[in-house]
Write an enzyme that holds these catalytic residues in place. Sequence first.
Site, PDB file in Angstrom:
ATOM      1  N   CYS A 113     -54.034  11.789   8.181  1.00  0.00           N
ATOM      2  CA  CYS A 113     -53.255  12.747   8.961  1.00  0.00           C
ATOM      3  C   CYS A 113     -54.045  14.039   9.197  1.00  0.00           C
ATOM      4  O   CYS A 113     -55.150  14.021   9.710  1.00  0.00           O
ATOM      5  CB  CYS A 113     -51.918  12.979   8.255  1.00  0.00           C
ATOM      6  SG  CYS A 113     -50.610  13.599   9.324  1.00  0.00           S
ATOM      7  N   HIS A 114     -53.487  15.175   8.803  1.00  0.00           N
ATOM      8  CA  HIS A 114     -54.128  16.478   9.004  1.00  0.00           C
ATOM      9  C   HIS A 114     -55.275  16.749   8.027  1.00  0.00           C
ATOM     10  O   HIS A 114     -55.990  17.742   8.179  1.00  0.00           O
ATOM     11  CB  HIS A 114     -53.089  17.603   8.885  1.00  0.00           C
ATOM     12  CG  HIS A 114     -52.192  17.711  10.073  1.00  0.00           C
ATOM     13  ND1 HIS A 114     -51.110  16.874  10.262  1.00  0.00           N
ATOM     14  CD2 HIS A 114     -52.206  18.549  11.132  1.00  0.00           C
ATOM     15  CE1 HIS A 114     -50.505  17.192  11.379  1.00  0.00           C
ATOM     16  NE2 HIS A 114     -51.144  18.210  11.937  1.00  0.00           N
TER      17      HIS A 114
END
Length: 180
Positions: A113-114
């Site tokens: 993800c991030h």
Amino acid sequence: MEQQASPRKIAFLVAAEGIEQVELTQPWEALKAAGWQPELLSPESGEVQAYNHLDKGDTFPVDQTVGQARPEDYSALVLPGGVANPDALRMDKDAVAFVRDYMASERPVAAICHAIWTLVEAECVKGRTLTSWPSLETDVRNAGGDWVDREVAIDGNLITSRNPDDIPAFNKALLDALDQ
């Protein structure tokens, strides 16, 4: 001469808060079930605060600060996501240095993800193919990486995934890399 990693230790690097809980707990449990020993690293000692998207989740005890940790003591590095987590890590010089040094070791690095933001800050995406949460596509491209939209992207020792829905494939790719 670099010492070999402890045979079964896996570093999970997170900030003090903002960690997406399932991106920490599900890979952690999968690794434990396979006989690995996960350890939680953070810039500060004490506990870290996880989140279930925007709602506070559980807290988790830090095993060691990243400033004290040595990359060579771990067989793999896992970077869970959450928006605030990697944004805070990329501002911590010890965390960025640990990631940069770990990537150079060529042992598995798995980011979801991030968490890719920390890899961008550590200047570790140039020439690499990776995936992430879609809003990071421009960041990856600006850092010289090739962003793809797929469940898992594997480029050498780097394993990346987009979001919590990809965790089963992410876990499989990490466990496969550790079995090599």
